[in-house]
Motif scaffolding. Structure first.
Motif, PDB file in Angstrom:
ATOM      1  N   CYS A  34       3.977  -0.712   0.384  1.00  0.00           N
ATOM      2  CA  CYS A  34       2.643  -0.671  -0.216  1.00  0.00           C
ATOM      3  C   CYS A  34       2.218   0.773  -0.421  1.00  0.00           C
ATOM      4  CB  CYS A  34       1.648  -1.382   0.707  1.00  0.00           C
ATOM      5  SG  CYS A  34      -0.058  -1.475   0.083  1.00  0.00           S
ATOM      6  N   PHE A  35       1.490   1.031  -1.521  1.00  0.00           N
ATOM      7  CA  PHE A  35       0.952   2.360  -1.789  1.00  0.00           C
ATOM      8  C   PHE A  35      -0.507   2.205  -2.196  1.00  0.00           C
ATOM      9  CE2 PHE A  35       0.745   6.124  -4.902  1.00  0.00           C
ATOM     10  CZ  PHE A  35       0.397   7.023  -3.904  1.00  0.00           C
ATOM     11  N   THR A  36      -1.405   2.864  -1.476  1.00  0.00           N
ATOM     12  CA  THR A  36      -2.832   2.805  -1.790  1.00  0.00           C
ATOM     13  C   THR A  36      -3.134   3.640  -3.028  1.00  0.00           C
ATOM     14  OG1 THR A  36      -3.451   2.440   0.523  1.00  0.00           O
ATOM     15  CG2 THR A  36      -5.142   3.336  -0.938  1.00  0.00           C
ATOM     16  N   VAL A  37      -3.713   2.996  -4.043  1.00  0.00           N
ATOM     17  CA  VAL A  37      -4.062   3.662  -5.296  1.00  0.00           C
ATOM     18  C   VAL A  37      -5.473   3.218  -5.692  1.00  0.00           C
ATOM     19  CG1 VAL A  37      -3.454   4.050  -7.708  1.00  0.00           C
ATOM     20  CG2 VAL A  37      -1.655   3.584  -6.040  1.00  0.00           C
ATOM     21  N   PRO A  38      -6.444   4.124  -5.747  1.00  0.00           N
ATOM     22  CA  PRO A  38      -7.811   3.739  -6.122  1.00  0.00           C
ATOM     23  C   PRO A  38      -7.952   3.652  -7.643  1.00  0.00           C
ATOM     24  CG  PRO A  38      -7.747   6.061  -5.546  1.00  0.00           C
ATOM     25  CD  PRO A  38      -6.356   5.526  -5.316  1.00  0.00           C
ATOM     26  N   PHE A  39      -7.486   2.548  -8.225  1.00  0.00           N
ATOM     27  CA  PHE A  39      -7.596   2.375  -9.665  1.00  0.00           C
ATOM     28  C   PHE A  39      -9.068   2.363 -10.086  1.00  0.00           C
ATOM     29  CE2 PHE A  39      -3.526   0.286  -8.666  1.00  0.00           C
ATOM     30  CZ  PHE A  39      -2.707   0.918  -9.572  1.00  0.00           C
ATOM     31  N   GLY A  40      -9.321   2.843 -11.307  1.00  0.00           N
ATOM     32  CA  GLY A  40     -10.692   2.875 -11.812  1.00  0.00           C
ATOM     33  C   GLY A  40     -10.875   1.914 -12.966  1.00  0.00           C
ATOM     34  N   PRO A  41     -12.126   1.562 -13.285  1.00  0.00           N
ATOM     35  CA  PRO A  41     -12.401   0.683 -14.418  1.00  0.00           C
ATOM     36  C   PRO A  41     -12.130   1.391 -15.727  1.00  0.00           C
ATOM     37  CG  PRO A  41     -14.447   1.535 -13.514  1.00  0.00           C
ATOM     38  CD  PRO A  41     -13.352   1.981 -12.587  1.00  0.00           C
ATOM     39  N   SER A  63      -4.355  -1.010  -4.658  1.00  0.00           N
ATOM     40  CA  SER A  63      -2.999  -0.698  -4.179  1.00  0.00           C
ATOM     41  C   SER A  63      -1.957  -1.336  -5.076  1.00  0.00           C
ATOM     42  CB  SER A  63      -2.806  -1.201  -2.736  1.00  0.00           C
ATOM     43  OG  SER A  63      -2.934  -2.612  -2.669  1.00  0.00           O
ATOM     44  N   VAL A  64      -0.703  -0.921  -4.855  1.00  0.00           N
ATOM     45  CA  VAL A  64       0.442  -1.625  -5.439  1.00  0.00           C
ATOM     46  C   VAL A  64       1.357  -2.043  -4.297  1.00  0.00           C
ATOM     47  CG1 VAL A  64       0.385  -0.502  -7.699  1.00  0.00           C
ATOM     48  CG2 VAL A  64       1.699   0.545  -5.837  1.00  0.00           C
ATOM     49  N   ILE A  65       1.874  -3.249  -4.405  1.00  0.00           N
ATOM     50  CA  ILE A  65       2.813  -3.787  -3.414  1.00  0.00           C
ATOM     51  C   ILE A  65       4.184  -3.919  -4.063  1.00  0.00           C
ATOM     52  CG2 ILE A  65       3.502  -5.901  -2.232  1.00  0.00           C
ATOM     53  CD1 ILE A  65       1.563  -4.676  -0.499  1.00  0.00           C
ATOM     54  N   ILE A  66       5.215  -3.443  -3.369  1.00  0.00           N
ATOM     55  CA  ILE A  66       6.598  -3.649  -3.791  1.00  0.00           C
ATOM     56  C   ILE A  66       7.126  -4.873  -3.050  1.00  0.00           C
ATOM     57  CG2 ILE A  66       8.923  -2.686  -3.873  1.00  0.00           C
ATOM     58  CD1 ILE A  66       7.663   0.096  -3.835  1.00  0.00           C
ATOM     59  N   HIS A  67       7.641  -5.836  -3.818  1.00  0.00           N
ATOM     60  CA  HIS A  67       8.165  -7.073  -3.250  1.00  0.00           C
ATOM     61  C   HIS A  67       9.689  -7.077  -3.270  1.00  0.00           C
ATOM     62  CE1 HIS A  67       4.218  -9.134  -3.135  1.00  0.00           C
ATOM     63  NE2 HIS A  67       3.961  -8.436  -4.232  1.00  0.00           N
ATOM     64  N   ASP A  68      10.258  -7.936  -2.445  1.00  0.00           N
ATOM     65  CA  ASP A  68      11.711  -7.986  -2.341  1.00  0.00           C
ATOM     66  C   ASP A  68      12.378  -8.703  -3.505  1.00  0.00           C
ATOM     67  OD1 ASP A  68      10.829 -10.542  -1.705  1.00  0.00           O
ATOM     68  OD2 ASP A  68      12.324 -10.853  -0.132  1.00  0.00           O
ATOM     69  N   ARG A  69      11.599  -9.338  -4.362  1.00  0.00           N
ATOM     70  CA  ARG A  69      12.156  -9.986  -5.542  1.00  0.00           C
ATOM     71  C   ARG A  69      11.125  -9.990  -6.664  1.00  0.00           C
ATOM     72  NH1 ARG A  69      11.289 -14.087  -1.798  1.00  0.00           N
ATOM     73  NH2 ARG A  69       9.811 -15.728  -2.402  1.00  0.00           N
ATOM     74  N   GLN A  70      11.610 -10.211  -7.874  1.00  0.00           N
ATOM     75  CA  GLN A  70      10.741 -10.195  -9.032  1.00  0.00           C
ATOM     76  C   GLN A  70      10.045 -11.538  -9.222  1.00  0.00           C
ATOM     77  OE1 GLN A  70      13.194  -8.813 -12.306  1.00  0.00           O
ATOM     78  NE2 GLN A  70      13.024  -6.685 -11.622  1.00  0.00           N
ATOM     79  N   GLY A  71       9.009 -11.528 -10.038  1.00  0.00           N
ATOM     80  CA  GLY A  71       8.241 -12.738 -10.279  1.00  0.00           C
ATOM     81  C   GLY A  71       6.884 -12.674  -9.615  1.00  0.00           C
ATOM     82  N   THR A  85      -5.525  -6.111  -4.405  1.00  0.00           N
ATOM     83  CA  THR A  85      -6.973  -5.914  -4.377  1.00  0.00           C
ATOM     84  C   THR A  85      -7.486  -4.959  -3.308  1.00  0.00           C
ATOM     85  OG1 THR A  85      -7.253  -7.831  -2.914  1.00  0.00           O
ATOM     86  CG2 THR A  85      -7.356  -8.239  -5.291  1.00  0.00           C
ATOM     87  N   SER A  86      -6.711  -4.694  -2.260  1.00  0.00           N
ATOM     88  CA  SER A  86      -7.217  -3.918  -1.120  1.00  0.00           C
ATOM     89  C   SER A  86      -6.253  -2.793  -0.759  1.00  0.00           C
ATOM     90  CB  SER A  86      -7.424  -4.824   0.097  1.00  0.00           C
ATOM     91  OG  SER A  86      -8.339  -5.853  -0.192  1.00  0.00           O
ATOM     92  N   PRO A  87      -6.717  -1.788  -0.011  1.00  0.00           N
ATOM     93  CA  PRO A  87      -5.830  -0.707   0.415  1.00  0.00           C
ATOM     94  C   PRO A  87      -4.749  -1.215   1.369  1.00  0.00           C
ATOM     95  CG  PRO A  87      -8.143  -0.075   0.631  1.00  0.00           C
ATOM     96  CD  PRO A  87      -8.117  -1.543   0.376  1.00  0.00           C
ATOM     97  N   CYS A  88      -3.697  -0.434   1.498  1.00  0.00           N
ATOM     98  CA  CYS A  88      -2.593  -0.785   2.397  1.00  0.00           C
ATOM     99  C   CYS A  88      -3.032  -0.653   3.853  1.00  0.00           C
ATOM    100  CB  CYS A  88      -1.409   0.152   2.161  1.00  0.00           C
ATOM    101  SG  CYS A  88      -0.854   0.241   0.440  1.00  0.00           S
ATOM    102  N   SER A 120       0.775   8.345   6.226  1.00  0.00           N
ATOM    103  CA  SER A 120       1.068   8.241   4.808  1.00  0.00           C
ATOM    104  C   SER A 120       0.282   7.094   4.195  1.00  0.00           C
ATOM    105  CB  SER A 120       2.564   8.010   4.585  1.00  0.00           C
ATOM    106  OG  SER A 120       2.853   7.875   3.201  1.00  0.00           O
ATOM    107  N   ASP A 121      -0.107   7.267   2.938  1.00  0.00           N
ATOM    108  CA  ASP A 121      -0.738   6.196   2.173  1.00  0.00           C
ATOM    109  C   ASP A 121       0.309   5.329   1.497  1.00  0.00           C
ATOM    110  OD1 ASP A 121      -3.455   6.857   2.685  1.00  0.00           O
ATOM    111  OD2 ASP A 121      -3.277   8.519   1.289  1.00  0.00           O
ATOM    112  N   ALA A 122       1.585   5.699   1.623  1.00  0.00           N
ATOM    113  CA  ALA A 122       2.698   4.894   1.120  1.00  0.00           C
ATOM    114  C   ALA A 122       3.445   4.354   2.336  1.00  0.00           C
ATOM    115  CB  ALA A 122       3.618   5.740   0.242  1.00  0.00           C
ATOM    116  N   LEU A 123       3.364   3.064   2.567  1.00  0.00           N
ATOM    117  CA  LEU A 123       3.912   2.451   3.775  1.00  0.00           C
ATOM    118  C   LEU A 123       5.097   1.561   3.429  1.00  0.00           C
ATOM    119  CD1 LEU A 123       0.571   1.384   5.513  1.00  0.00           C
ATOM    120  CD2 LEU A 123       1.970   3.407   6.001  1.00  0.00           C
ATOM    121  N   THR A 124       6.182   1.702   4.165  1.00  0.00           N
ATOM    122  CA  THR A 124       7.313   0.799   4.011  1.00  0.00           C
ATOM    123  C   THR A 124       7.361  -0.148   5.196  1.00  0.00           C
ATOM    124  OG1 THR A 124       9.716   0.597   3.861  1.00  0.00           O
ATOM    125  CG2 THR A 124       8.867   2.569   4.969  1.00  0.00           C
TER     126      THR A 124
END
Length: 256
Positions: free
Chosen positions: A245-252, A229-237, A172-175, A124-128
């Motif tokens: 983590c989920f790998t997302v190839p964002f574009g300009p 990518s996007v990272i989910i953290h255990d707290r806000q801030g 900045t990088s893939p999971c 999976s490209d979405a890793l817990t």
């Protein structure tokens, strides 16, 4: 014409965390099998418009209420697309779906996946990394609308811990199997501190069913290949342990 106006807000500054952790309700498209959808031009434009029109321009804060998306500003409208583009799903992940629409200097992307632990039998490209906070089988969808005026990033999640606050940022990088593989927060301009104006923060609070959503608007776009990518953290801030983590190839902005 559909447009959104969001106040610019400055959140508190925190040390920029590259720290390793130990450790919205979706439509039916999030449950589709692996593959890339070729969306006809007119339908694609309509889908993008509906997606943007239905997207809630707020992020759910730690108090459970709604507030303006942190660091967001600018006005965005989704153009009607005359054609469609494709982007492959991630690395043999059968749970992943990707859609891309590009027209007239604007682009809309969608990536969806199902979380599983690193090393699972089904890749999976979405890793817990912490299944107590992000259970295996939880789902995520990330969208990006970009044009020359800036970028709108949205996220919807399903199957998390009910009534809990989570932090989430673009990295900045893939999971990878190591939570640190995703690198630090993506920053528009290099800085020693983390803040929601210079970075993309998607903090959210889940509802009673464990679903959550967030959105951020910025008047700038990602550098080519700079946000992966996007990272989910255990707290806000600006910091927190890396729960998933989920790998997302964002574009300009303004490009497909």
């Amino acid at each position: 014409m559909t447009a959104w106006m969001v106040r610019t807000g400055h959140g508190p500054a925190h040390p920029n965390s590259g720290r390793r952790g130990t450790a919205g309700r979706e439509d039916d498209a999030m449950s589709r099998g692996r593959g890339v959808s070729r969306v006809p031009g007119l339908l694609a434009g309509t889908a993008a418009l509906l997606t943007l029109a239905c997207g809630v321009g707020v992020a759910h804060g730690a108090d459970g209420g709604a507030s303006d998306a942190p660091g967001g500003h600018g006005v965005h409208g989704a153009p009607a697309a005359e054609g469609s583009a494709q982007e492959p799903g991630g690395g043999g992940d059968p749970s992943r779906t990707d859609d891309v629409v590009a027209a007239g200097g604007s682009s809309w992307k969608r990536a969806a996946g199902v979380f599983s632990p690193p090393g699972s039998f089904v890749p999976s490209d979405a890793l817990t990394y912490d299944t107590r906070l992000v259970p295996a089988g939880a789902r995520i969808e990330v969208t990006q609308f970009a044009d020359p005026s800036g970028t709108r990033v949205g996220a919807r999640l399903r199957g998390l811990v009910p009534g809990r606050a989570y932090g989430m940022h673009v990295h900045t990088s893939p999971c990878g199997a190591d939570p640190a593989a995703a690198g630090p927060h993506y920053q528009h301009r290099p800085a020693a501190t983390a803040d929601p104006v210079n970075e993309v923060w998607l903090d959210f609070r889940t509802d009673e069913e464990g679903d959550g959503r967030a959105e951020a608007l910025h008047g700038w776009g990602f550098r080519e290949g700079g946000a992966r990518s996007v990272i989910i953290h255990d707290r806000q801030g600006g910091a927190g342990e890396r729960a998933a983590c989920f790998t997302v190839p964002f574009g300009p902005h303004g490009q497909d």
